[in-house]
Design a protein around this motif. Structure first.
Motif, PDB file in Angstrom:
ATOM      1  N   CYS A 146       0.827  -1.200   0.000  1.00 55.45           N
ATOM      2  CA  CYS A 146       0.000   0.000   0.000  1.00 55.45           C
ATOM      3  C   CYS A 146       0.867   1.258   0.000  1.00 55.45           C
ATOM      4  O   CYS A 146       0.591   2.212  -0.725  1.00 55.45           O
ATOM      5  CB  CYS A 146      -0.928  -0.016   1.208  1.00 55.45           C
ATOM      6  SG  CYS A 146      -2.140   1.290   1.191  1.00 55.45           S
ATOM      7  N   ARG A 147       1.927   1.257   0.779  1.00 56.55           N
ATOM      8  CA  ARG A 147       2.838   2.407   0.801  1.00 56.55           C
ATOM      9  C   ARG A 147       3.519   2.575  -0.545  1.00 56.55           C
ATOM     10  O   ARG A 147       3.770   3.690  -0.985  1.00 56.55           O
ATOM     11  CB  ARG A 147       3.878   2.246   1.901  1.00 56.55           C
ATOM     12  CG  ARG A 147       3.308   2.502   3.282  1.00 56.55           C
ATOM     13  CD  ARG A 147       4.380   2.536   4.287  1.00 56.55           C
ATOM     14  NE  ARG A 147       5.163   3.756   4.063  1.00 56.55           N
ATOM     15  CZ  ARG A 147       5.946   4.291   4.967  1.00 56.55           C
ATOM     16  NH1 ARG A 147       6.080   3.727   6.135  1.00 56.55           N
ATOM     17  NH2 ARG A 147       6.614   5.380   4.701  1.00 56.55           N
ATOM     18  N   PRO A 174       4.948   6.927   0.051  1.00 57.27           N
ATOM     19  CA  PRO A 174       5.324   6.793   1.472  1.00 57.27           C
ATOM     20  C   PRO A 174       4.677   7.830   2.386  1.00 57.27           C
ATOM     21  O   PRO A 174       4.494   7.589   3.563  1.00 57.27           O
ATOM     22  CB  PRO A 174       6.843   6.946   1.454  1.00 57.27           C
ATOM     23  CG  PRO A 174       7.162   7.619   0.167  1.00 57.27           C
ATOM     24  CD  PRO A 174       6.085   7.261  -0.797  1.00 57.27           C
ATOM     25  N   ASN A 175       4.301   9.001   1.837  1.00 54.59           N
ATOM     26  CA  ASN A 175       3.688  10.016   2.692  1.00 54.59           C
ATOM     27  C   ASN A 175       2.186   9.827   2.836  1.00 54.59           C
ATOM     28  O   ASN A 175       1.573  10.417   3.720  1.00 54.59           O
ATOM     29  CB  ASN A 175       3.981  11.415   2.145  1.00 54.59           C
ATOM     30  CG  ASN A 175       5.451  11.748   2.260  1.00 54.59           C
ATOM     31  OD1 ASN A 175       6.141  11.245   3.143  1.00 54.59           O
ATOM     32  ND2 ASN A 175       5.939  12.581   1.353  1.00 54.59           N
ATOM     33  N   SER A 176       1.595   9.026   1.960  1.00 58.03           N
ATOM     34  CA  SER A 176       0.147   8.796   2.038  1.00 58.03           C
ATOM     35  C   SER A 176      -0.221   7.839   3.154  1.00 58.03           C
ATOM     36  O   SER A 176      -1.316   7.900   3.696  1.00 58.03           O
ATOM     37  CB  SER A 176      -0.367   8.228   0.711  1.00 58.03           C
ATOM     38  OG  SER A 176      -0.183   9.164  -0.307  1.00 58.03           O
ATOM     39  N   VAL A 177       0.676   6.935   3.486  1.00 53.22           N
ATOM     40  CA  VAL A 177       0.445   5.972   4.564  1.00 53.22           C
ATOM     41  C   VAL A 177       1.593   6.117   5.557  1.00 53.22           C
ATOM     42  O   VAL A 177       2.637   5.496   5.423  1.00 53.22           O
ATOM     43  CB  VAL A 177       0.376   4.523   4.023  1.00 53.22           C
ATOM     44  CG1 VAL A 177       0.083   3.559   5.153  1.00 53.22           C
ATOM     45  CG2 VAL A 177      -0.665   4.404   2.936  1.00 53.22           C
ATOM     46  N   SER A 178       1.385   6.997   6.528  1.00 57.58           N
ATOM     47  CA  SER A 178       2.431   7.223   7.520  1.00 57.58           C
ATOM     48  C   SER A 178       1.787   7.679   8.827  1.00 57.58           C
ATOM     49  O   SER A 178       0.570   7.817   8.924  1.00 57.58           O
ATOM     50  CB  SER A 178       3.425   8.281   7.021  1.00 57.58           C
ATOM     51  OG  SER A 178       2.796   9.541   6.937  1.00 57.58           O
ATOM     52  N   ALA A 179       2.619   7.936   9.809  1.00 52.52           N
ATOM     53  CA  ALA A 179       2.116   8.380  11.117  1.00 52.52           C
ATOM     54  C   ALA A 179       1.494   9.764  11.034  1.00 52.52           C
ATOM     55  O   ALA A 179       0.749  10.166  11.928  1.00 52.52           O
ATOM     56  CB  ALA A 179       3.250   8.374  12.134  1.00 52.52           C
ATOM     57  N   PHE A 211     -11.110   6.623  -0.320  1.00 54.04           N
ATOM     58  CA  PHE A 211     -10.931   5.547  -1.294  1.00 54.04           C
ATOM     59  C   PHE A 211      -9.638   4.815  -0.959  1.00 54.04           C
ATOM     60  O   PHE A 211      -8.581   5.092  -1.516  1.00 54.04           O
ATOM     61  CB  PHE A 211     -10.894   6.107  -2.715  1.00 54.04           C
ATOM     62  CG  PHE A 211     -12.136   6.858  -3.067  1.00 54.04           C
ATOM     63  CD1 PHE A 211     -13.341   6.189  -3.208  1.00 54.04           C
ATOM     64  CD2 PHE A 211     -12.119   8.228  -3.227  1.00 54.04           C
ATOM     65  CE1 PHE A 211     -14.501   6.877  -3.521  1.00 54.04           C
ATOM     66  CE2 PHE A 211     -13.268   8.923  -3.542  1.00 54.04           C
ATOM     67  CZ  PHE A 211     -14.464   8.248  -3.688  1.00 54.04           C
ATOM     68  N   THR A 212      -9.740   3.901  -0.025  1.00 56.83           N
ATOM     69  CA  THR A 212      -8.543   3.207   0.449  1.00 56.83           C
ATOM     70  C   THR A 212      -8.221   2.014  -0.441  1.00 56.83           C
ATOM     71  O   THR A 212      -9.101   1.428  -1.065  1.00 56.83           O
ATOM     72  CB  THR A 212      -8.732   2.718   1.898  1.00 56.83           C
ATOM     73  OG1 THR A 212      -9.877   1.889   1.940  1.00 56.83           O
ATOM     74  CG2 THR A 212      -8.886   3.878   2.843  1.00 56.83           C
ATOM     75  N   GLN A 213      -6.967   1.690  -0.457  1.00 56.23           N
ATOM     76  CA  GLN A 213      -6.494   0.548  -1.221  1.00 56.23           C
ATOM     77  C   GLN A 213      -6.963  -0.752  -0.565  1.00 56.23           C
ATOM     78  O   GLN A 213      -7.106  -0.825   0.654  1.00 56.23           O
ATOM     79  CB  GLN A 213      -4.960   0.548  -1.271  1.00 56.23           C
ATOM     80  CG  GLN A 213      -4.379   1.652  -2.091  1.00 56.23           C
ATOM     81  CD  GLN A 213      -4.507   1.339  -3.566  1.00 56.23           C
ATOM     82  OE1 GLN A 213      -4.474   0.191  -3.973  1.00 56.23           O
ATOM     83  NE2 GLN A 213      -4.669   2.386  -4.363  1.00 56.23           N
ATOM     84  N   LEU A 256      -4.564  -2.006   2.060  1.00 60.65           N
ATOM     85  CA  LEU A 256      -4.683  -1.427   3.403  1.00 60.65           C
ATOM     86  C   LEU A 256      -5.766  -2.141   4.199  1.00 60.65           C
ATOM     87  O   LEU A 256      -5.599  -2.423   5.385  1.00 60.65           O
ATOM     88  CB  LEU A 256      -4.980   0.069   3.300  1.00 60.65           C
ATOM     89  CG  LEU A 256      -4.852   0.900   4.562  1.00 60.65           C
ATOM     90  CD1 LEU A 256      -3.450   0.801   5.136  1.00 60.65           C
ATOM     91  CD2 LEU A 256      -5.204   2.342   4.291  1.00 60.65           C
ATOM     92  N   LEU A 257      -6.868  -2.466   3.556  1.00 61.33           N
ATOM     93  CA  LEU A 257      -7.940  -3.215   4.232  1.00 61.33           C
ATOM     94  C   LEU A 257      -7.469  -4.629   4.585  1.00 61.33           C
ATOM     95  O   LEU A 257      -7.779  -5.142   5.670  1.00 61.33           O
ATOM     96  CB  LEU A 257      -9.179  -3.276   3.349  1.00 61.33           C
ATOM     97  CG  LEU A 257      -9.859  -1.938   3.055  1.00 61.33           C
ATOM     98  CD1 LEU A 257     -10.954  -2.109   2.018  1.00 61.33           C
ATOM     99  CD2 LEU A 257     -10.400  -1.324   4.319  1.00 61.33           C
ATOM    100  N   ASN A 258      -6.719  -5.251   3.673  1.00 61.95           N
ATOM    101  CA  ASN A 258      -6.174  -6.584   3.960  1.00 61.95           C
ATOM    102  C   ASN A 258      -5.187  -6.525   5.121  1.00 61.95           C
ATOM    103  O   ASN A 258      -5.155  -7.425   5.964  1.00 61.95           O
ATOM    104  CB  ASN A 258      -5.489  -7.164   2.728  1.00 61.95           C
ATOM    105  CG  ASN A 258      -6.477  -7.589   1.670  1.00 61.95           C
ATOM    106  OD1 ASN A 258      -7.651  -7.793   1.955  1.00 61.95           O
ATOM    107  ND2 ASN A 258      -5.996  -7.713   0.451  1.00 61.95           N
ATOM    108  N   SER A 259      -4.389  -5.484   5.160  1.00 61.92           N
ATOM    109  CA  SER A 259      -3.435  -5.327   6.253  1.00 61.92           C
ATOM    110  C   SER A 259      -4.163  -5.226   7.596  1.00 61.92           C
ATOM    111  O   SER A 259      -3.773  -5.867   8.577  1.00 61.92           O
ATOM    112  CB  SER A 259      -2.592  -4.079   6.009  1.00 61.92           C
ATOM    113  OG  SER A 259      -1.663  -3.901   7.030  1.00 61.92           O
ATOM    114  N   GLN A 260      -5.238  -4.436   7.619  1.00 62.59           N
ATOM    115  CA  GLN A 260      -6.032  -4.308   8.845  1.00 62.59           C
ATOM    116  C   GLN A 260      -6.602  -5.668   9.260  1.00 62.59           C
ATOM    117  O   GLN A 260      -6.581  -6.034  10.437  1.00 62.59           O
ATOM    118  CB  GLN A 260      -7.153  -3.295   8.632  1.00 62.59           C
ATOM    119  CG  GLN A 260      -8.004  -3.064   9.864  1.00 62.59           C
ATOM    120  CD  GLN A 260      -9.174  -2.139   9.578  1.00 62.59           C
ATOM    121  OE1 GLN A 260      -9.726  -2.134   8.472  1.00 62.59           O
ATOM    122  NE2 GLN A 260      -9.549  -1.367  10.579  1.00 62.59           N
TER     123      GLN A 260
END
Length: 163
Positions: free
Chosen positions: A48-49, A54-59, A112-114, A117-121
């Motif tokens: 996903c990152r 890398p900035n779209s999925v970060s802290a 609109f998440t990838q 990302l849902l699989n990771s959750q």
């Protein structure tokens, strides 16, 4: 009479050791499954990152607004174990909140998440369930080891009285 007690204690110790070995095997299986789920979650998060950047999925996506409270969507609850009532068995329960302040953390990364990302959750939730099961098994193992320690002392005292 005492030799029969000694034999009963020995048989009970044998059964407890077999139960301990069985629980150890279960704990190893649970830990392997937990590790596999964590690896899959990390792989999906890395995909996903890579796709989103890398900035779209970060802290930085975690809300830092003090007015916005982050409440859990799942809680761990303990209850007496069926097999060993002295030992707590832990389970994961979803929070039933009438207020709709339970937020889905995936929404922090956009509407609109990838799918990754849902699989990771999903994999991280599975990993959490495996971890809770591992804690329950560890508690059962500790309880069995205490019982074995007591029975070894009883066995030693019975062996001394036979002499």
């Amino acid at each position: 009479m005492e030799s029969k007690d000694y034999e009963n204690v020995c048989e009970l110790l044998d059964k407890l050791y077999l139960d301990t070995l069985y629980l150890m095997e279960e704990e190893i299986k649970v830990n392997i499954n937990m590790e596999k789920a964590m690896i899959e979650g990390e792989n999906n998060l890395a995909k996903c990152r890579y796709i989103m950047g890398p900035n779209s999925v970060s802290a930085m996506n975690i809300p830092m607004n003090p007015e916005e409270t982050i409440s859990p969507s799942m809680l761990v609850k303990g209850s007496p174990n069926d097999l060993f009532p002295e030992v707590n068995s832990y389970q994961l329960h979803s929070v039933e909140d009438s207020k709709d302040n339970v937020s889905n953390p995936v929404k922090w990364f956009g509407f609109f998440t990838q799918q990754n990302l849902l699989n990771s959750q999903k994999f991280y939730k599975h990993s959490l369930q495996w971890a809770i099961q591992a804690v329950t098994i560890q508690n059962e193992l500790k309880y069995l080891m205490k019982k074995c320690r007591v029975l070894r002392l009883v066995k030693a005292s019975l062996a001394e009285t036979e002499k």
